[in-house]
Design an enzyme around this catalytic site. Structure first.
Site, short mmCIF file in Angstrom:
data_model
loop_
_atom_site.label_atom_id
_atom_site.label_comp_id
_atom_site.label_asym_id
_atom_site.label_seq_id
_atom_site.Cartn_x
_atom_site.Cartn_y
_atom_site.Cartn_z
N ASP A 203 2.74 -7.26 3.29
CA ASP A 203 3.15 -6.55 4.51
C ASP A 203 4.53 -7.04 4.97
OD1 ASP A 203 2.78 -4.61 6.44
OD2 ASP A 203 1.71 -5.91 7.82
N GLY B 138 -2.65 -7.95 18.20
CA GLY B 138 -2.62 -7.07 17.03
C GLY B 138 -4.02 -6.76 16.56
N ALA B 139 -4.09 -6.16 15.38
CA ALA B 139 -5.39 -5.73 14.86
C ALA B 139 -6.32 -6.90 14.62
CB ALA B 139 -5.18 -4.94 13.57
N MET B 140 -5.75 -8.06 14.23
CA MET B 140 -6.58 -9.22 13.90
C MET B 140 -7.00 -10.02 15.13
SD MET B 140 -7.28 -9.72 10.60
CE MET B 140 -7.33 -11.45 10.20
N GLY B 141 -6.24 -9.92 16.21
CA GLY B 141 -6.61 -10.70 17.38
C GLY B 141 -5.47 -10.90 18.35
#
Length: 509
Positions: A148, A24-27
């Site tokens: 979220d 995902g965007a974080m890792g």
């Protein structure tokens, strides 16, 4: 295809990485083996190298801290077990490995049945409530807003002990509300599930998560979104969340009106028009779970005698996936050595992975047990505060062929045991009935489960509290005799209601 250099790598001399399971965007998230704990499967999340700056490191570490502390409070939040930095100075944290399906996958082809919806959304609410109540961070109570909530951030797993369990994932953009901190105002979240105030970048509170929860509940029940923008841009969703009314529920779905009202309240544009806490939502969900109970009218009774009743159909253990493991524990529970081998009824607490569970132990003839498996179960609670605080817990097993079987159990509410059982009944809202045969007392023969509705749970707690401050001025035996007499007066009335409900069920079927 380039080989993933992390495959087979031993991290922190403990976690052996295998396949990549998420990104995902974080890792990235890898499956791994905990070599110290005998090869237990865990998940390891690395912060993306593209995000290696002090601000993102701090957020990543905060995500690990939040999840670790919340995982200690609630089984409905993914548990974090470890945190560190690898040899390349990339932060990582280790969490329980969850093998299951997200809500997105669960509702891909069919909306949820009402029973399953109520069970799973209750799990989500319990996890959210633990976040909103806050965690102790460096001596300060910090309340957490997830920001979220959406179907892809909820996973349903099959727990070997609890059965089907929903857990909240991804506290990566969660916000800690600290009285001493300056809160930044910025938009973060998923457009389709964002509250109006979240779209504006306003300061958020728990009611923003409740809005997102409302969007998700609507989707779970209908497989559609409550709001459809003119286009999928930020501006399109901004207009939808601020100006569009949610689509009405289809009558064909046969969703209870009370549940429809709850979901639409969660979707209110103004946060003061929504439920003000997740606990308010939980109370409504609990009342929906007991919609099928048929109340028995109150009777004229002595001023010191309080009566409350509840009735639910006995659920055979194999029909309840979430109780299968606890049922196994009950089936292995032996008849206590300090109890006589005769036809008696008594209450006790047994240890389960969920804590102490209240059970009603019953010894009958083997044939009688067989006859009672298909019975309807009616529960009633009688409370006496004078001359001695005493609770009579009545369970009626009834079927037309074999008639009524009355199971009566007295709880002395001035005793620690009586207090514990009464409060456990109130807190858990259900109990199990363990059937033992006279000639086979070594193990339980059958287990049934019965639910106590929200109103009666509240009464049980109130009676326990009242008993603590009520002075006993008489004999325990006298209190039991008074309650026994009152039960005899009630029996005909209860049976009449039971039979009438059977006739109603038959005619409606």
């Amino acid at each position: 295809m380039n080989k993933d250099l992390n495959h087979g790598r031993l991290l922190a001399n403990r976690y052996q990485l295998s396949d990549l399971v998420g990104e995902g965007a974080m890792g990235k998230v890898y499956r791994a083996r905990d070599t110290i704990l005998g090869g237990v499967t865990v998940a390891v999340k690395f912060l993306s190298q593209a995000l290696l700056n002090d601000n993102m490191r701090e957020r990543f570490e905060r995500e690990a801290t939040i999840s670790a502390l919340l995982g200690e409070k609630s089984i409905h939040v993914v548990r974090v077990k470890d945190y560190g930095v690898d040899k390349n100075n990339i932060p990582f944290y280790v969490m329980e490995f969850l093998s299951g399906a997200s809500f997105n996958e669960v509702i891909r082809f069919n909306p949820l049945t009402l029973d399953r919806f109520l069970t799973l959304i209750r799990h989500v609410c319990l996890g959210l409530e633990s976040a909103h109540q806050g965690i102790d961070l460096n001596g300060e109570l910090c309340r957490i807003i997830h920001r979220d909530i959406k179907p892809s951030n909820i996973i349903v797993v099959q727990d070997p002990t609890l059965g089907e369990v929903a857990k909240i994932l991804d506290f990566g953009i969660a916000k800690l509300i600290q009285a001493s901190a300056n809160q930044t105002q910025s938009f973060m979240g998923t457009l389709a599930y964002c509250s109006p105030e979240q779209m504006e970048g306003q300061e958020l509170d728990n009611r923003s998560d409740i809005y997102s929860l409302g969007v998700m509940m609507y989707e779970m029940l209908t497989m559609d979104m409550p709001l459809l923008p003119q286009n999928s841009s930020f501006g399109g969703w901004y207009q939808a969340h601020h100006n569009f009314k949610p689509e009405p529920f289809s009558h064909q779905l046969q969703i209870p009106e009370k549940l429809q009202t709850l979901v639409l309240r969660c979707l209110a544009k103004a946060r003061e028009d929504r439920p003000q806490s997740v606990r308010e939502i939980l109370n409504i969900l609990e009342s929906l779970e007991s919609l099928e109970s048929i109340p028995i009218d109150h009777i004229t009774n002595p001023s010191n005698l309080l009566i409350h009743d509840d009735q639910t159909q006995v659920a055979v253990d194999k029909t309840l996936n979430t109780e299968s493991s606890i049922t196994e524990i009950c089936l292995q529970t032996t008849w206590p050595q300090n109890k006589p081998l005769r036809k008696i009824v008594f209450a006790q607490l047994i240890s389960t992975p969920l804590g102490e569970a209240p059970v009603l132990c019953v010894m009958l003839d083997q044939e009688d047990i067989h006859n009672r498996i298909a019975s309807i179960c009616y529960n009633q609670f009688l409370y006496l505060n004078y001359p001695h605080p005493m609770l009579l817990w009545i369970t009626l097993l009834y079927n037309a062929e074999h008639g009524p079987k009355w199971l009566s159990c007295y709880l002395d509410l001035k005793s620690n045991k009586g207090q514990q059982i009464s409060r456990s009944l109130s807190e858990q809202g259900k109990y199990r009935i363990l059937f033992y045969a006279l000639n086979q007392s070594s193990r339980c023969q059958h287990v049934a489960s019965s639910v106590i509705n929200a109103q009666n749970r509240k009464m049980l707690e109130q009676w326990a509290n009242l008993s603590q401050v009520t002075r006993s001025v008489g004999d325990v035996t006298l209190a039991k005799e008074i309650l026994k007499t009152e039960l005899e007066k009630l029996k005909d009335k209860i049976l009449s209601k039971v039979k009438q409900s059977k006739l109603t069920d038959a005619s409606s079927g």
